[in-house]
Design a protein around this motif. Structure first.
Motif, PDB file in Angstrom:
ATOM      1  N   HIS A 176      56.145  59.167  28.997  1.00 48.31           N
ATOM      2  CA  HIS A 176      56.568  58.225  30.026  1.00 48.31           C
ATOM      3  C   HIS A 176      57.992  58.528  30.480  1.00 48.31           C
ATOM      4  O   HIS A 176      58.295  58.520  31.694  1.00 48.31           O
ATOM      5  N   ARG A 177      58.876  58.826  29.537  1.00 53.29           N
ATOM      6  CA  ARG A 177      60.259  59.152  29.893  1.00 53.29           C
ATOM      7  C   ARG A 177      60.326  60.417  30.735  1.00 53.29           C
ATOM      8  O   ARG A 177      61.043  60.467  31.749  1.00 53.29           O
ATOM      9  N   VAL A 178      59.606  61.443  30.326  1.00 50.72           N
ATOM     10  CA  VAL A 178      59.622  62.708  31.072  1.00 50.72           C
ATOM     11  C   VAL A 178      59.127  62.489  32.502  1.00 50.72           C
ATOM     12  O   VAL A 178      59.745  62.955  33.475  1.00 50.72           O
ATOM     13  N   LEU A 179      58.026  61.786  32.642  1.00 50.29           N
ATOM     14  CA  LEU A 179      57.472  61.539  33.976  1.00 50.29           C
ATOM     15  C   LEU A 179      58.431  60.733  34.838  1.00 50.29           C
ATOM     16  O   LEU A 179      58.612  61.020  36.031  1.00 50.29           O
ATOM     17  N   SER A 180      59.034  59.719  34.262  1.00 50.32           N
ATOM     18  CA  SER A 180      59.944  58.867  35.030  1.00 50.32           C
ATOM     19  C   SER A 180      61.195  59.628  35.442  1.00 50.32           C
ATOM     20  O   SER A 180      61.721  59.422  36.546  1.00 50.32           O
ATOM     21  N   ILE A 181      61.676  60.510  34.577  1.00 57.10           N
ATOM     22  CA  ILE A 181      62.838  61.328  34.915  1.00 57.10           C
ATOM     23  C   ILE A 181      62.512  62.287  36.059  1.00 57.10           C
ATOM     24  O   ILE A 181      63.303  62.469  36.987  1.00 57.10           O
ATOM     25  N   HIS A 182      61.346  62.898  36.006  1.00 59.70           N
ATOM     26  CA  HIS A 182      60.987  63.910  37.014  1.00 59.70           C
ATOM     27  C   HIS A 182      60.452  63.313  38.312  1.00 59.70           C
ATOM     28  O   HIS A 182      60.712  63.852  39.398  1.00 59.70           O
ATOM     29  N   LEU A 183      59.702  62.240  38.216  1.00 57.84           N
ATOM     30  CA  LEU A 183      58.963  61.746  39.385  1.00 57.84           C
ATOM     31  C   LEU A 183      59.431  60.389  39.880  1.00 57.84           C
ATOM     32  O   LEU A 183      59.040  59.955  40.962  1.00 57.84           O
ATOM     33  N   GLY A 184      60.276  59.695  39.112  1.00 57.47           N
ATOM     34  CA  GLY A 184      60.650  58.336  39.454  1.00 57.47           C
ATOM     35  C   GLY A 184      59.727  57.337  38.772  1.00 57.47           C
ATOM     36  O   GLY A 184      58.822  57.717  38.025  1.00 57.47           O
ATOM     37  N   THR A 185      59.942  56.063  39.043  1.00 57.69           N
ATOM     38  CA  THR A 185      59.148  55.007  38.422  1.00 57.69           C
ATOM     39  C   THR A 185      58.140  54.456  39.420  1.00 57.69           C
ATOM     40  O   THR A 185      58.525  54.075  40.531  1.00 57.69           O
ATOM     41  N   PRO A 186      56.862  54.410  39.071  1.00 53.92           N
ATOM     42  CA  PRO A 186      55.858  53.901  40.009  1.00 53.92           C
ATOM     43  C   PRO A 186      56.128  52.431  40.338  1.00 53.92           C
ATOM     44  O   PRO A 186      56.377  51.626  39.433  1.00 53.92           O
ATOM     45  N   PRO A 187      56.097  52.052  41.620  1.00 54.38           N
ATOM     46  CA  PRO A 187      56.359  50.654  41.977  1.00 54.38           C
ATOM     47  C   PRO A 187      55.229  49.735  41.532  1.00 54.38           C
ATOM     48  O   PRO A 187      54.051  50.083  41.609  1.00 54.38           O
ATOM     49  N   ARG A 188      55.618  48.555  41.060  1.00 56.89           N
ATOM     50  CA  ARG A 188      54.618  47.531  40.739  1.00 56.89           C
ATOM     51  C   ARG A 188      54.250  46.734  41.987  1.00 56.89           C
ATOM     52  O   ARG A 188      53.142  46.215  42.094  1.00 56.89           O
ATOM     53  N   GLN A 189      55.195  46.612  42.931  1.00 52.42           N
ATOM     54  CA  GLN A 189      54.929  46.027  44.239  1.00 52.42           C
ATOM     55  C   GLN A 189      55.978  46.544  45.209  1.00 52.42           C
ATOM     56  O   GLN A 189      57.011  47.084  44.809  1.00 52.42           O
ATOM     57  N   PHE A 190      55.728  46.391  46.480  1.00 44.42           N
ATOM     58  CA  PHE A 190      56.627  46.918  47.506  1.00 44.42           C
ATOM     59  C   PHE A 190      56.423  46.111  48.785  1.00 44.42           C
ATOM     60  O   PHE A 190      55.362  45.495  48.999  1.00 44.42           O
ATOM     61  N   LEU A 191      57.441  46.095  49.625  1.00 47.00           N
ATOM     62  CA  LEU A 191      57.361  45.422  50.918  1.00 47.00           C
ATOM     63  C   LEU A 191      56.782  46.395  51.929  1.00 47.00           C
ATOM     64  O   LEU A 191      57.370  47.446  52.189  1.00 47.00           O
ATOM     65  N   TRP A 192      55.638  46.051  52.508  1.00 46.03           N
ATOM     66  CA  TRP A 192      54.971  46.976  53.428  1.00 46.03           C
ATOM     67  C   TRP A 192      55.116  46.480  54.864  1.00 46.03           C
ATOM     68  O   TRP A 192      54.661  45.394  55.226  1.00 46.03           O
ATOM     69  N   GLN A 193      55.766  47.309  55.676  1.00 47.48           N
ATOM     70  CA  GLN A 193      55.910  47.036  57.102  1.00 47.48           C
ATOM     71  C   GLN A 193      55.938  48.367  57.836  1.00 47.48           C
ATOM     72  O   GLN A 193      56.322  49.384  57.287  1.00 47.48           O
ATOM     73  N   TRP A 194      55.537  48.357  59.106  1.00 44.53           N
ATOM     74  CA  TRP A 194      55.420  49.602  59.861  1.00 44.53           C
ATOM     75  C   TRP A 194      55.357  49.319  61.359  1.00 44.53           C
ATOM     76  O   TRP A 194      55.138  48.171  61.779  1.00 44.53           O
ATOM     77  N   ARG A 195      55.534  50.361  62.146  1.00 43.14           N
ATOM     78  CA  ARG A 195      55.315  50.299  63.586  1.00 43.14           C
ATOM     79  C   ARG A 195      54.102  51.138  63.941  1.00 43.14           C
ATOM     80  O   ARG A 195      53.961  52.257  63.458  1.00 43.14           O
ATOM     81  N   ASP A 196      53.232  50.607  64.772  1.00 44.06           N
ATOM     82  CA  ASP A 196      52.032  51.348  65.159  1.00 44.06           C
ATOM     83  C   ASP A 196      52.361  52.326  66.283  1.00 44.06           C
ATOM     84  O   ASP A 196      53.515  52.445  66.723  1.00 44.06           O
ATOM     85  N   LYS A 197      51.338  53.024  66.776  1.00 43.85           N
ATOM     86  CA  LYS A 197      51.557  54.059  67.794  1.00 43.85           C
ATOM     87  C   LYS A 197      52.021  53.492  69.122  1.00 43.85           C
ATOM     88  O   LYS A 197      52.543  54.226  69.976  1.00 43.85           O
ATOM     89  N   ASP A 198      51.860  52.183  69.317  1.00 52.11           N
ATOM     90  CA  ASP A 198      52.369  51.519  70.526  1.00 52.11           C
ATOM     91  C   ASP A 198      53.727  50.876  70.287  1.00 52.11           C
ATOM     92  O   ASP A 198      54.193  50.076  71.116  1.00 52.11           O
ATOM     93  N   GLN A 199      54.339  51.189  69.141  1.00 50.35           N
ATOM     94  CA  GLN A 199      55.660  50.700  68.756  1.00 50.35           C
ATOM     95  C   GLN A 199      55.682  49.204  68.470  1.00 50.35           C
ATOM     96  O   GLN A 199      56.739  48.571  68.461  1.00 50.35           O
ATOM     97  N   GLU A 200      54.524  48.628  68.186  1.00 49.36           N
ATOM     98  CA  GLU A 200      54.469  47.229  67.786  1.00 49.36           C
ATOM     99  C   GLU A 200      54.751  47.124  66.290  1.00 49.36           C
ATOM    100  O   GLU A 200      54.203  47.888  65.487  1.00 49.36           O
ATOM    101  N   PHE A 201      55.595  46.180  65.910  1.00 49.00           N
ATOM    102  CA  PHE A 201      56.012  46.020  64.523  1.00 49.00           C
ATOM    103  C   PHE A 201      55.012  45.143  63.758  1.00 49.00           C
ATOM    104  O   PHE A 201      54.531  44.135  64.272  1.00 49.00           O
ATOM    105  N   HIS A 202      54.724  45.545  62.491  1.00 48.22           N
ATOM    106  CA  HIS A 202      53.814  44.794  61.629  1.00 48.22           C
ATOM    107  C   HIS A 202      54.442  44.658  60.249  1.00 48.22           C
ATOM    108  O   HIS A 202      55.164  45.539  59.784  1.00 48.22           O
ATOM    109  N   ARG A 203      54.142  43.552  59.567  1.00 50.58           N
ATOM    110  CA  ARG A 203      54.591  43.378  58.190  1.00 50.58           C
ATOM    111  C   ARG A 203      53.485  42.672  57.407  1.00 50.58           C
ATOM    112  O   ARG A 203      53.049  41.588  57.790  1.00 50.58           O
ATOM    113  N   ASP A 204      53.054  43.310  56.305  1.00 52.34           N
ATOM    114  CA  ASP A 204      52.051  42.702  55.424  1.00 52.34           C
ATOM    115  C   ASP A 204      52.691  41.958  54.263  1.00 52.34           C
ATOM    116  O   ASP A 204      51.996  41.299  53.491  1.00 52.34           O
TER     117      ASP A 204
END
Length: 453
Positions: free
Chosen positions: A221-249
């Protein structure tokens, strides 16, 4: 003939002699074609000499059914093709759901969990086999490669089912995810040391072994976390679509993100293989000892079918609008700068004046071939109901072929493609029923247990 004379004669028959060498040299020099090839190949790559210009000239990269309108990905210096191909299949539906042209799931996130799960899988196999000698063939196979980058379709499905997915922005690539060699070196050393200790603890029983396994996994676990980072348990998901409209889940867990954006039923997919060896009956399922990553997941199971069905179901899926994950022996008859595969692309027999003929079954039996790489079919050229060529999304970047999309002539498919993942509902009823039968168990070293990387 005396015993001594007999031994002398046998030794002479077995050994290379000066007379043989002289005869070989004279035979080589006597043929102008040999000298011509020597002059050519000592100055030029043999592949440039053997390349069949007729096939290259006849290559047409257009296809009648073309799905991809997205950019290719790049696994770089890693063996993650199987998970890249799996994620590339899933991103098609995710991009449509998000209303964007291009989208990538985090390959680094899947890599982290695959490495951690696979370390546990390896250590459990060591515990299971700890009553055997260290030079037992299965134990030697396990120790030979404790943790690699390669994998199989069922292993990809197991990771998504247990750990979900995240967008690439939530766990981007690192230097080590794109070049896994140094990390893998450390992991292999840790796991082999752990294997030694677990085998020594066998006399004390499973409880002592698993207590030590916990310590080994903590180091992994230590080796993986050092090399790859720590996997997120949750994250804020937001994005803009191809028409530049903003979305947030909002805040999502990896499981919630996968549930929202994986648009195909992964648990419906089955892996079909073409294994023409006499020992591998068509219509039967197979599994391979100690093959897998997630211990509690369903085993890696293949259904052996004929090549005609493999092609027919792949054509139907692509024509129906869905790419197809497949595994093959990628380096055979391949021209990277052209992005082209053809069964007769290189005429090595003409260069060497020697026969290299082995059919697919013989190549498997004699260790000449195995699955080495996984990609996606994203197009097919169908003429009079039969496939003529295939369009392939590779994960080697966009510098070669058609911005990273390769062309596979159908002759190559028959010789060098080994497996595809398709929906169970697409199978004929008798083959769908065969999936419920207990699989034939192949030994850990069988070529059908090879991992695509």
């Amino acid at each position: 003939m005396t015993l001594g004379q007999s031994h002398s004669r046998q030794a002479k028959d077995r050994s290379l002699t000066a007379e043989q060498l002289e005869a070989f040299e004279k035979e080589f020099a006597a043929r102008p074609a040999n000298r011509l090839m020597q002059n050519a190949v000592t100055q030029t790559s043999v592949d440039d000499i053997a390349l069949d210009r007729r096939i290259v000239t006849a290559a047409d990269h257009s296809v009648s059914h073309h799905l991809d309108d997205w950019k290719v990905t790049n696994q770089k210096k890693s063996g993650r093709c199987w998970m890249f191909a799996g994620l590339n299949l899933l991103r098609v539906g995710a991009a449509r759901e998000l209303g964007v042209k291009d989208f990538e799931f985090s390959q680094n996130y899947v890599l982290w969990w695959d490495k951690f799960e696979r370390a546990n899988h390896f250590l459990e196999s060591i515990v299971e086999t700890s009553d055997r000698d260290v030079d037992d063939r299965t134990v030697a196979h396990l120790l030979g490669d404790p943790i690699s980058d390669g994998g199989q379709w069922n292993m990809f499905v197991a990771l998504v089912a247990k750990h979900g997915l995240v967008p690439k922005s939530a766990m981007p690539e690192t230097d080590s995810s794109s070049a896994t060699g140094p990390m893998n070196r450390a992991l292999k050393s840790l796991l082999r040391r752990g294997a030694r200790d677990l085998r020594r603890l066998a006399a004390e029983g499973p409880e002592a072994q698993r207590a030590h396994k916990h310590e080994v996994l903590a180091a992994v676990h230590r080796v993986l976390s050092i090399h790859l980072g720590t996997p997120p348990r949750q994250f804020l998901w937001q994005w803009r679509d191809k028409d530049q409209e903003f979305h947030r889940d909002g805040w999502l867990t990896p499981a919630e993100f996968a549930a929202a954006y994986v648009r195909i039923p992964l648990d419906e997919y089955v892996c079909l293989v073409h294994d023409p060896r006499e020992s591998s009956p068509v219509g039967r399922t197979f599994t391979v000892e100690h093959l897998g990553n997630v211990v509690e997941a369903p085993p890696v199971v293949y259904l052996n079918v004929g090549m005609d069905l493999l092609k027919r179901l792949s054509v139907a899926a692509v024509v129906g609008g869905e790419p197809v994950w497949f595994g093959c022996d990628v380096g055979r008859m391949m021209r990277a700068d052209l992005g082209l595969w053809d069964a007769d692309l290189f005429d090595y027999e003409a260069v060497y004046d020697a026969s290299f003929e082995l059919d697919k079954a013989a190549r498997l039996v004699h260790h000449e071939t195995q699955m080495t790489h996984a990609m996606l079919f994203t197009g097919v050229d169908v003429v009079d109901g039969a496939p003529r060529r295939w369009r392939v999304e590779n994960s080697w970047g966009d510098e070669k072929a058609d911005k990273g999309f390769w062309t596979m002539n159908d002759s190559w498919f028959g010789e060098h493609v080994f497996e595809v993942a398709v929906r169970r509902s697409a199978l004929p009823p008798e083959l769908a029923a065969a999936l419920d039968e207990p699989p034939i168990v192949l030994p850990a070293w069988d070529p059908m247990g090879a991992l695509a990387d």
